[in-house]
Enzyme design. Sequence first.
Site, PDB file in Angstrom:
ATOM      1  N   HIS A 196       0.781  -1.111   0.004  1.00 40.14           N
ATOM      2  CA  HIS A 196      -0.042  -0.016   0.047  1.00 40.14           C
ATOM      3  C   HIS A 196       0.897   1.291  -0.289  1.00 40.14           C
ATOM      4  O   HIS A 196       2.051   1.299   0.413  1.00 40.14           O
ATOM      5  CB  HIS A 196      -0.852   0.008   1.041  1.00 40.14           C
ATOM      6  CG  HIS A 196      -0.176   0.021   2.455  1.00 40.14           C
ATOM      7  ND1 HIS A 196       0.304   1.218   3.159  1.00 40.14           N
ATOM      8  CD2 HIS A 196      -0.011  -0.992   3.395  1.00 40.14           C
ATOM      9  CE1 HIS A 196       0.941   1.012   4.159  1.00 40.14           C
ATOM     10  NE2 HIS A 196       0.726  -0.356   4.505  1.00 40.14           N
ATOM     11  N   GLY A 197       0.176   2.260  -0.418  1.00 42.23           N
ATOM     12  CA  GLY A 197       0.944   3.555  -0.221  1.00 42.23           C
ATOM     13  C   GLY A 197       1.146   4.136   1.148  1.00 42.23           C
ATOM     14  O   GLY A 197       0.454   3.567   2.087  1.00 42.23           O
ATOM     15  N   ARG A 247      -2.816 -18.654   6.157  1.00 41.02           N
ATOM     16  CA  ARG A 247      -3.771 -17.913   5.191  1.00 41.02           C
ATOM     17  C   ARG A 247      -3.159 -17.468   4.270  1.00 41.02           C
ATOM     18  O   ARG A 247      -4.012 -17.517   3.034  1.00 41.02           O
ATOM     19  CB  ARG A 247      -4.690 -16.856   6.258  1.00 41.02           C
ATOM     20  CG  ARG A 247      -4.090 -15.815   6.673  1.00 41.02           C
ATOM     21  CD  ARG A 247      -4.947 -14.768   7.718  1.00 41.02           C
ATOM     22  NE  ARG A 247      -4.307 -14.149   8.413  1.00 41.02           N
ATOM     23  CZ  ARG A 247      -4.090 -12.900   7.990  1.00 41.02           C
ATOM     24  NH1 ARG A 247      -4.133 -12.275   6.820  1.00 41.02           N
ATOM     25  NH2 ARG A 247      -3.450 -11.981   8.741  1.00 41.02           N
ATOM     26  N   GLU A 264      -3.469  -7.431   7.175  1.00 41.17           N
ATOM     27  CA  GLU A 264      -1.929  -7.409   7.829  1.00 41.17           C
ATOM     28  C   GLU A 264      -2.473  -8.302   9.051  1.00 41.17           C
ATOM     29  O   GLU A 264      -3.355  -8.573   9.492  1.00 41.17           O
ATOM     30  CB  GLU A 264      -1.838  -6.031   8.122  1.00 41.17           C
ATOM     31  CG  GLU A 264      -0.365  -5.733   8.960  1.00 41.17           C
ATOM     32  CD  GLU A 264       0.938  -6.341   8.123  1.00 41.17           C
ATOM     33  OE1 GLU A 264       0.883  -7.659   7.986  1.00 41.17           O
ATOM     34  OE2 GLU A 264       1.744  -5.679   7.789  1.00 41.17           O
ATOM     35  N   SER A 317       0.819   5.609   4.529  1.00 41.12           N
ATOM     36  CA  SER A 317       0.031   5.852   5.637  1.00 41.12           C
ATOM     37  C   SER A 317       0.355   6.722   6.634  1.00 41.12           C
ATOM     38  O   SER A 317       1.327   7.230   6.941  1.00 41.12           O
ATOM     39  CB  SER A 317      -0.797   4.467   6.153  1.00 41.12           C
ATOM     40  OG  SER A 317       0.447   4.037   7.090  1.00 41.12           O
ATOM     41  N   GLU A 318      -0.695   7.195   7.462  1.00 45.22           N
ATOM     42  CA  GLU A 318      -0.467   8.015   8.418  1.00 45.22           C
ATOM     43  C   GLU A 318       0.433   7.540   9.515  1.00 45.22           C
ATOM     44  O   GLU A 318       1.392   8.167  10.135  1.00 45.22           O
ATOM     45  CB  GLU A 318      -1.660   8.483   9.113  1.00 45.22           C
ATOM     46  CG  GLU A 318      -2.510   9.734   8.159  1.00 45.22           C
ATOM     47  CD  GLU A 318      -3.893   9.938   8.885  1.00 45.22           C
ATOM     48  OE1 GLU A 318      -4.077   9.810   9.924  1.00 45.22           O
ATOM     49  OE2 GLU A 318      -4.732  10.612   7.987  1.00 45.22           O
ATOM     50  N   TRP A 319       0.178   6.155   9.827  1.00 49.19           N
ATOM     51  CA  TRP A 319       1.318   5.797  10.814  1.00 49.19           C
ATOM     52  C   TRP A 319       2.517   5.430  10.163  1.00 49.19           C
ATOM     53  O   TRP A 319       3.444   5.226  10.979  1.00 49.19           O
ATOM     54  CB  TRP A 319       0.329   4.520  11.498  1.00 49.19           C
ATOM     55  CG  TRP A 319      -0.496   4.636  12.562  1.00 49.19           C
ATOM     56  CD1 TRP A 319      -1.082   5.994  12.855  1.00 49.19           C
ATOM     57  CD2 TRP A 319      -1.197   3.759  13.529  1.00 49.19           C
ATOM     58  NE1 TRP A 319      -1.771   5.871  13.913  1.00 49.19           N
ATOM     59  CE2 TRP A 319      -1.913   4.643  14.514  1.00 49.19           C
ATOM     60  CE3 TRP A 319      -0.582   2.496  13.949  1.00 49.19           C
ATOM     61  CZ2 TRP A 319      -2.478   4.167  15.633  1.00 49.19           C
ATOM     62  CZ3 TRP A 319      -1.432   1.962  14.876  1.00 49.19           C
ATOM     63  CH2 TRP A 319      -2.151   2.780  15.716  1.00 49.19           C
TER      64      TRP A 319
END
Length: 180
Positions: free
Chosen positions: A9-10, A124, A84, A12-14
């Site tokens: 993913h691009g 999984r 995740e 993130s805030e975290w």
Amino acid sequence: MHKVYFVRHGESEWNIENKICGQTDSPLTQKGHEQAIETGKIILEKQIKADMIIASPLSRAYETAKHISEITGIPMKVDERIIEQNFGVWEGTTPRNAPAFHEAKKQFIDSHGTGETMLKLAQRIYNLLDEIKADKDKTYILVAHNGIARVVKSYFEDMTNDEYAGFGVQNCSVTEFDFR
């Protein structure tokens, strides 16, 4: 040859705050959206052909996949299996590269308090990859998370515990894996 592509993913805030995200839903930053759009353009430029984008349900991955899908025209769907890992007590802590967290990622049977073991995570992801491998006529792009990238790499290549714990990919990088 039968392939699968992995896109993290691009931003993130975290990611900016250097926090361990896990299954906590930290949204994309403006830069993250821009990275996702650029990744879609790169996939077109490299003429990567795929039948389906499979995205994690967390917004940072889902929004990244949505941008890529809109640009490339490749349909997308969500699959809960590539969410995740739940890092339990580690979620929301800083820094992400803390030596103690690096060591915790080597403990494959530990659920980190309220989290998910590496073995259950691998089960999984490996089950999904086995399904994709069996579908020899189709190529997929998985849009997910750094923890998932580690498991995907371990499916295709042997890794030591240190290599596994230390492996990571950049936001919106595109990694190709070949089912030989």
